[in-house]
Design a protein around this motif. Structure first.
Motif, PDB file in Angstrom:
ATOM      1  N   MET A 155      57.399 -39.490 -70.534  1.00  0.00           N
ATOM      2  CA  MET A 155      58.255 -38.791 -71.178  1.00  0.00           C
ATOM      3  C   MET A 155      57.864 -37.828 -72.403  1.00  0.00           C
ATOM      4  O   MET A 155      57.080 -37.223 -72.733  1.00  0.00           O
ATOM      5  N   VAL A 156      59.220 -36.968 -72.457  1.00  0.00           N
ATOM      6  CA  VAL A 156      59.092 -34.974 -72.798  1.00  0.00           C
ATOM      7  C   VAL A 156      59.324 -36.031 -74.055  1.00  0.00           C
ATOM      8  O   VAL A 156      60.639 -36.736 -74.503  1.00  0.00           O
ATOM      9  N   GLU A 157      58.986 -35.991 -75.450  1.00  0.00           N
ATOM     10  CA  GLU A 157      58.995 -35.869 -76.412  1.00  0.00           C
ATOM     11  C   GLU A 157      60.912 -34.689 -77.191  1.00  0.00           C
ATOM     12  O   GLU A 157      59.984 -33.935 -77.231  1.00  0.00           O
ATOM     13  N   HIS A 158      61.086 -35.228 -77.608  1.00  0.00           N
ATOM     14  CA  HIS A 158      62.379 -34.465 -77.848  1.00  0.00           C
ATOM     15  C   HIS A 158      62.252 -34.266 -79.785  1.00  0.00           C
ATOM     16  O   HIS A 158      62.774 -35.682 -80.538  1.00  0.00           O
ATOM     17  N   SER A 159      62.127 -32.782 -80.205  1.00  0.00           N
ATOM     18  CA  SER A 159      61.862 -33.074 -81.782  1.00  0.00           C
ATOM     19  C   SER A 159      63.065 -32.919 -82.320  1.00  0.00           C
ATOM     20  O   SER A 159      64.316 -32.622 -81.596  1.00  0.00           O
ATOM     21  N   ALA A 160      63.016 -32.587 -83.365  1.00  0.00           N
ATOM     22  CA  ALA A 160      64.209 -32.673 -84.324  1.00  0.00           C
ATOM     23  C   ALA A 160      65.324 -31.686 -84.179  1.00  0.00           C
ATOM     24  O   ALA A 160      64.142 -30.971 -83.876  1.00  0.00           O
ATOM     25  N   ALA A 165      67.255 -28.185 -76.526  1.00  0.00           N
ATOM     26  CA  ALA A 165      67.278 -29.419 -75.802  1.00  0.00           C
ATOM     27  C   ALA A 165      66.918 -29.076 -74.135  1.00  0.00           C
ATOM     28  O   ALA A 165      66.664 -30.661 -73.683  1.00  0.00           O
ATOM     29  N   PHE A 166      68.199 -28.924 -73.439  1.00  0.00           N
ATOM     30  CA  PHE A 166      67.457 -28.918 -71.823  1.00  0.00           C
ATOM     31  C   PHE A 166      66.563 -27.822 -71.268  1.00  0.00           C
ATOM     32  O   PHE A 166      65.891 -28.169 -69.727  1.00  0.00           O
ATOM     33  N   ASP A 167      65.596 -27.068 -72.034  1.00  0.00           N
ATOM     34  CA  ASP A 167      64.509 -26.728 -72.104  1.00  0.00           C
ATOM     35  C   ASP A 167      64.055 -27.742 -71.359  1.00  0.00           C
ATOM     36  O   ASP A 167      63.170 -28.894 -71.058  1.00  0.00           O
ATOM     37  N   ALA A 168      63.461 -28.815 -72.758  1.00  0.00           N
ATOM     38  CA  ALA A 168      62.677 -29.475 -72.640  1.00  0.00           C
ATOM     39  C   ALA A 168      63.533 -31.360 -71.527  1.00  0.00           C
ATOM     40  O   ALA A 168      62.945 -31.896 -70.740  1.00  0.00           O
ATOM     41  N   ILE A 169      64.581 -31.269 -71.541  1.00  0.00           N
ATOM     42  CA  ILE A 169      64.946 -31.971 -70.336  1.00  0.00           C
ATOM     43  C   ILE A 169      64.675 -31.562 -68.809  1.00  0.00           C
ATOM     44  O   ILE A 169      64.213 -32.175 -67.914  1.00  0.00           O
ATOM     45  N   GLU A 170      64.619 -30.427 -68.847  1.00  0.00           N
ATOM     46  CA  GLU A 170      64.312 -29.537 -67.706  1.00  0.00           C
ATOM     47  C   GLU A 170      62.828 -30.066 -67.390  1.00  0.00           C
ATOM     48  O   GLU A 170      62.076 -30.287 -66.033  1.00  0.00           O
ATOM     49  N   LEU A 171      61.765 -30.862 -68.389  1.00  0.00           N
ATOM     50  CA  LEU A 171      60.700 -30.750 -67.799  1.00  0.00           C
ATOM     51  C   LEU A 171      60.023 -32.459 -68.136  1.00  0.00           C
ATOM     52  O   LEU A 171      59.189 -32.703 -67.624  1.00  0.00           O
ATOM     53  N   ASP A 172      61.716 -33.069 -67.765  1.00  0.00           N
ATOM     54  CA  ASP A 172      61.363 -34.344 -67.919  1.00  0.00           C
ATOM     55  C   ASP A 172      62.436 -34.644 -66.542  1.00  0.00           C
ATOM     56  O   ASP A 172      63.489 -35.174 -66.978  1.00  0.00           O
ATOM     57  N   ARG A 224      75.361 -21.525 -69.358  1.00  0.00           N
ATOM     58  CA  ARG A 224      75.032 -22.591 -68.216  1.00  0.00           C
ATOM     59  C   ARG A 224      74.078 -23.526 -67.963  1.00  0.00           C
ATOM     60  O   ARG A 224      73.830 -23.724 -66.793  1.00  0.00           O
ATOM     61  N   ARG A 225      73.506 -23.726 -68.919  1.00  0.00           N
ATOM     62  CA  ARG A 225      72.260 -24.695 -68.987  1.00  0.00           C
ATOM     63  C   ARG A 225      73.259 -25.702 -68.230  1.00  0.00           C
ATOM     64  O   ARG A 225      71.977 -26.859 -67.178  1.00  0.00           O
ATOM     65  N   PRO A 226      74.438 -26.884 -67.957  1.00  0.00           N
ATOM     66  CA  PRO A 226      74.629 -27.573 -67.649  1.00  0.00           C
ATOM     67  C   PRO A 226      74.457 -27.840 -66.383  1.00  0.00           C
ATOM     68  O   PRO A 226      74.012 -28.541 -65.630  1.00  0.00           O
ATOM     69  N   LEU A 227      75.171 -26.587 -65.628  1.00  0.00           N
ATOM     70  CA  LEU A 227      75.766 -26.186 -64.551  1.00  0.00           C
ATOM     71  C   LEU A 227      73.459 -26.065 -63.988  1.00  0.00           C
ATOM     72  O   LEU A 227      73.071 -26.775 -62.889  1.00  0.00           O
ATOM     73  N   ASP A 228      73.011 -25.496 -64.312  1.00  0.00           N
ATOM     74  CA  ASP A 228      71.550 -25.247 -63.662  1.00  0.00           C
ATOM     75  C   ASP A 228      71.170 -26.025 -64.173  1.00  0.00           C
ATOM     76  O   ASP A 228      70.268 -25.608 -63.128  1.00  0.00           O
ATOM     77  N   CYS A 229      70.902 -27.501 -64.826  1.00  0.00           N
ATOM     78  CA  CYS A 229      69.730 -28.303 -64.465  1.00  0.00           C
ATOM     79  C   CYS A 229      69.677 -29.256 -63.873  1.00  0.00           C
ATOM     80  O   CYS A 229      70.861 -29.309 -62.368  1.00  0.00           O
TER      81      CYS A 229
END
Length: 260
Positions: A1-6, A43-50, A98-103
């Motif tokens: 699980m990737v931690e999401h910082s503030a 946020a999407f950078d972190a989501i991409e890692l998870d 574009r991040r949502p589309l590329d997610c």
């Protein structure tokens, strides 16, 4: 699980393999200034890692707006005060929009109010859009002497067709959720009290299907939408099809289906 910082302008909550991103500028109708867009990229950078995340929901705080678009104060002043910074800013914003589309996972815009300008661009780049019946949609940039940005001219034509996209841009008018659903801009217009359950139902149905099958379908669908010809789209589709066919997920789900 990737931690999401503030984050400064939004929150990210991950629960049961679903990430929810919420804009937090209700006093500005969740307008998208530089801080919001940079937070959205992080946020999407972190989501991409998870890669365990199976779906993403984007919404806005409060009941007034998903997002009322760009913070216009950042566009004021003579041109010479913006060059070359503004040009570079628009290039960066295109990548962020574009991040949502590329997610890797399906992204759903949960639209709780005004969805305008840059806010509408974010929503259009999501895979699915569900809105309350009293939501308003528009591209009013001509009213402030600008044109749509972020690749939204092409994306709008893909979603609603050339004629309706031109009408929305040229007139700078707003449409309601019923019309937005009719023209294909959103998937569902629902009563406000049904927004949460409708989005949750879509997410649960996505999670009940093959996780990798959904993600690979997104790859094929996205490529097909932008392909210059049918043959290119078919070749990529065939390639992804064979990738999915080789997965343990496909073997398991086919066996489960045959045993049921």
């Amino acid at each position: 699980m990737v931690e999401h910082s503030a984050y400064e302008s939004l929150t990210v909550d991950v629960d049961d393999r679903v990430a929810t991103i919420e804009f937090h500028r209700p006093e500005k109708y969740n307008a998208l200034n530089n801080d919001v867009m940079l937070d959205l990229r992080r946020a999407f950078d972190a989501i991409e890692l998870d890669r365990d995340i199976e779906a993403v929901i984007i919404t806005g705080e409060g009941e007034d707006a998903f997002s009322a678009g760009a913070d216009i104060t950042e566009y004021a002043g003579p041109t010479e005060e913006h060059d070359p910074r503004q040009k570079r800013r628009q290039e960066l914003f295109y990548g962020m929009y574009r991040r949502p589309l590329d997610c890797h996972a399906p992204v759903i815009a949960k639209i709780n109010g005004y969805c305008v300008g840059g806010g509408l661009i974010v929503a259009m780049y999501c895979d699915l859009r569900v809105a309350v019946e009293d939501a308003k949609f528009g591209v009013p940039v001509a009213d402030i002497g600008q044109i749509p940005t972020g690749g939204s001219t092409r994306r709008a034509i893909e979603l609603v067709g050339e004629a309706k996209a031109k009408e929305l841009v040229y007139t700078a008018d707003y449409i309601d959720a019923e019309e937005a659903e009719t023209i294909g801009l959103i998937n569902h217009a629902v009563a406000r009290e049904e927004l949460d359950t409708t989005v949750e139902g879509i997410v649960e149905r996505i999670k009940e299907t093959g996780t990798e099958a959904v993600k690979n379908s997104k790859r094929a669908l996205n490529y097909g939408a932008g392909a210059s010809n049918l043959e290119d789209a078919r070749e990529l589709e065939a390639e992804v099809w064979w990738e999915q066919f080789a997965t343990e997920e496909r073997r398991r789900l086919v066996d489960e289906f045959n045993e049921s």
